[in-house]
Design an enzyme around this catalytic site. Structure first.
Site, mmCIF file in Angstrom:
data_model
loop_
_atom_site.group_PDB
_atom_site.id
_atom_site.type_symbol
_atom_site.label_atom_id
_atom_site.label_comp_id
_atom_site.label_asym_id
_atom_site.label_seq_id
_atom_site.Cartn_x
_atom_site.Cartn_y
_atom_site.Cartn_z
ATOM 1 N N SER A 230 -49.826 54.999 -77.878
ATOM 2 C CA SER A 230 -49.540 53.940 -77.186
ATOM 3 C C SER A 230 -51.157 53.645 -76.807
ATOM 4 O O SER A 230 -52.052 54.599 -76.962
ATOM 5 C CB SER A 230 -49.129 54.573 -75.700
ATOM 6 N N TYR B 133 -47.075 60.242 -68.743
ATOM 7 C CA TYR B 133 -46.971 59.422 -70.309
ATOM 8 C C TYR B 133 -48.414 59.649 -70.786
ATOM 9 O O TYR B 133 -48.265 59.787 -71.983
ATOM 10 C CB TYR B 133 -46.832 58.194 -69.654
HETATM 11 N N1 LIG Z 1 -42.698 49.087 -75.361
HETATM 12 C C1 LIG Z 1 -43.832 49.012 -74.994
HETATM 13 O O1 LIG Z 1 -44.503 48.405 -74.288
HETATM 14 C C2 LIG Z 1 -44.562 50.283 -75.670
HETATM 15 C C3 LIG Z 1 -45.990 50.284 -75.481
HETATM 16 C C4 LIG Z 1 -46.477 51.454 -75.885
HETATM 17 C C5 LIG Z 1 -45.963 52.642 -76.639
HETATM 18 N N2 LIG Z 1 -44.588 52.370 -76.888
HETATM 19 C C6 LIG Z 1 -43.779 53.390 -77.497
HETATM 20 O O2 LIG Z 1 -43.038 52.732 -78.464
HETATM 21 C C7 LIG Z 1 -42.024 53.806 -78.724
HETATM 22 C C8 LIG Z 1 -40.587 53.317 -79.001
HETATM 23 O O3 LIG Z 1 -40.194 53.008 -77.600
HETATM 24 P P1 LIG Z 1 -39.640 51.191 -77.258
HETATM 25 O O4 LIG Z 1 -40.758 50.610 -76.596
HETATM 26 O O5 LIG Z 1 -39.193 50.870 -78.570
HETATM 27 O O6 LIG Z 1 -38.438 51.678 -76.346
HETATM 28 P P2 LIG Z 1 -37.062 51.694 -76.324
HETATM 29 O O7 LIG Z 1 -36.589 52.552 -74.924
HETATM 30 O O8 LIG Z 1 -36.487 50.382 -76.672
HETATM 31 O O9 LIG Z 1 -36.535 52.767 -77.565
HETATM 32 C C9 LIG Z 1 -36.868 54.081 -77.670
HETATM 33 C C10 LIG Z 1 -35.699 54.649 -78.529
HETATM 34 O O10 LIG Z 1 -36.071 56.318 -78.265
HETATM 35 C C11 LIG Z 1 -34.886 56.941 -78.448
HETATM 36 N N3 LIG Z 1 -34.784 58.283 -77.543
HETATM 37 C C12 LIG Z 1 -34.933 58.554 -76.424
HETATM 38 N N4 LIG Z 1 -35.170 59.884 -76.323
HETATM 39 C C13 LIG Z 1 -34.643 60.373 -77.408
HETATM 40 C C14 LIG Z 1 -34.479 61.746 -77.730
HETATM 41 N N5 LIG Z 1 -34.637 62.798 -77.261
HETATM 42 N N6 LIG Z 1 -34.067 61.916 -79.313
HETATM 43 C C15 LIG Z 1 -33.940 60.824 -79.960
HETATM 44 N N7 LIG Z 1 -34.342 59.418 -79.834
HETATM 45 C C16 LIG Z 1 -34.530 59.330 -78.334
HETATM 46 C C17 LIG Z 1 -33.879 56.017 -77.425
HETATM 47 O O11 LIG Z 1 -32.413 55.939 -77.617
HETATM 48 C C18 LIG Z 1 -34.362 54.471 -78.038
HETATM 49 O O12 LIG Z 1 -33.428 54.248 -78.852
HETATM 50 C C19 LIG Z 1 -42.121 55.057 -77.657
HETATM 51 O O13 LIG Z 1 -42.589 55.989 -78.241
HETATM 52 C C20 LIG Z 1 -42.754 54.402 -76.691
HETATM 53 O O14 LIG Z 1 -43.591 55.251 -75.885
HETATM 54 C C21 LIG Z 1 -43.813 51.257 -76.407
#
Ligand SMILES: NC(=O)c1ccc[n+]([C@@H]2O[C@H](COP(=O)([O-])OP(=O)(O)OC[C@H]3O[C@@H](n4cnc5c(N)ncnc54)[C@H](O)[C@@H]3O)[C@@H](O)[C@H]2O)c1
Length: 268
Positions: free
Chosen positions: A143, A156
């Protein structure tokens, strides 16, 4: 890796958001997909999207916090497709609040998914990816919070800084094997990350619910599909950093200036 056609890609957190978009983008390039997540319904939806894009997906229920679960994922992926070329350690969760109020359960949950999830992916897949002697690529989702420390995101931030450091070293360690590494560092992306608690295990849920409002992210909120395209182009170009938001540039510059300043002020 120049082409994903007829290659195999494994994506953790593939049931939603960025993970789903990665699955669909890779499928569009002709890759076979292994969707891994704890959310079965979400994985089934992703698999339908992959089929619509004309490719094949299998779904494997996987809890990335558990090494045995990620090892079973690797067994299934190699068992089904013989080879794995792209591994996206993408599953992640977020909690908000100041570090002085973070609970032990917050630390365990967030580091368990965001950091140990990546470590487990490396433990379970990298030795076999090296042994297959074919070009490959690993994408770790960190991130912008792994490069800039924002107030209210300390737990985080800790997990994501670790993923950046791990990825920087991994890129050096895997270069001799022709396995590239990218670390994805987005700011806002339109996903369900703010509802991370939907998948929080009961034994790691806080007894008192948090009253903390999520931190407002600056900059644009990108569509997951746009982020997935950036990841695809980073895989093709073997680019380490995938920094999706130019809005972060000024903050990165200030951080580096402070580091340089600290060296100059501290030198004997
Ligand atoms: N959305 C944002 O603004 C943003 C910004 C920076 C980084 N990220 C990172 O992007 C990545 C994806 O997140 P997203 O934004 O798509 O969120 P999201 O919540 O839409 O998707 C995250 C997925 O991870 C799965 N998950 C959670 N715990 C788990 C586990 N123990 N085992 C397997 N799967 C698990 C959830 O079920 C979900 O499907 C994450 O690492 C998040 O930290 C997101």
């Amino acid at each position: 890796m120049e082409s994903l056609k007829d290659r195999t890609a494994v994506v953790t957190g593939g049931a939603s958001g960025i993970g789903r978009a990665l699955c669909l983008a890779f499928a569009g390039e002709g890759a076979r997909i292994v969707v891994a997540d704890i959310d079965d319904a979400g994985m089934a939806e992703t698999a339908r999207g992959v089929a619509k894009a004309g490719s094949k997906a299998i779904t494997v229920e996987t809890d990335v916090t558990k090494l045995a679960s990620v090892q079973s994922l690797a067994d299934r992926a190699f068992g089904e497709f013989g080879r794995v070329h792209v591994l996206c350690n993408n599953a992640g969760v977020a909690v908000h609040g100041s570090l002085d109020s973070a609970s032990h359960r917050d630390w365990e949950w967030v580091l368990g998914v965001n950091l140990w999830g990546v470590i487990h992916g490396i433990e379970a897949f990298v030795p076999r990816m090296i042994a297959q002697k074919e070009p490959g690529h690993i994408v770790n989702t960190a991130s912008m919070a792994g490069l800039i420390a924002s107030q209210g995101l300390g737990v985080y931030n800790t997990s994501k800084y670790a993923v950046v450091g791990l990825s920087e070293t991994l890129a050096k360690d895997l270069r001799p094997y022709h396995i590239g590494v990218s670390v994805l560092c987005p700011m806002g992306v339109a996903t369900q990350i703010r509802e991370s608690a939907r998948n929080r295990p009961a034994d790691l849920t806080n007894e008192a619910p948090s009253a903390v409002e999520p931190v407002e992210l600056m900059g644009r909120t990108l569509a997951p599909a746009a982020v997935a395209e950036m990841v695809l182009s980073a895989i093709r170009a073997n680019r380490l950093y995938v920094i999706t938001h130019e809005e972060g540039l000024e903050a990165l510059r200030r951080r580096h200036e402070r580091l340089e300043q600290a060296v100059l002020e501290t030198k004997a």
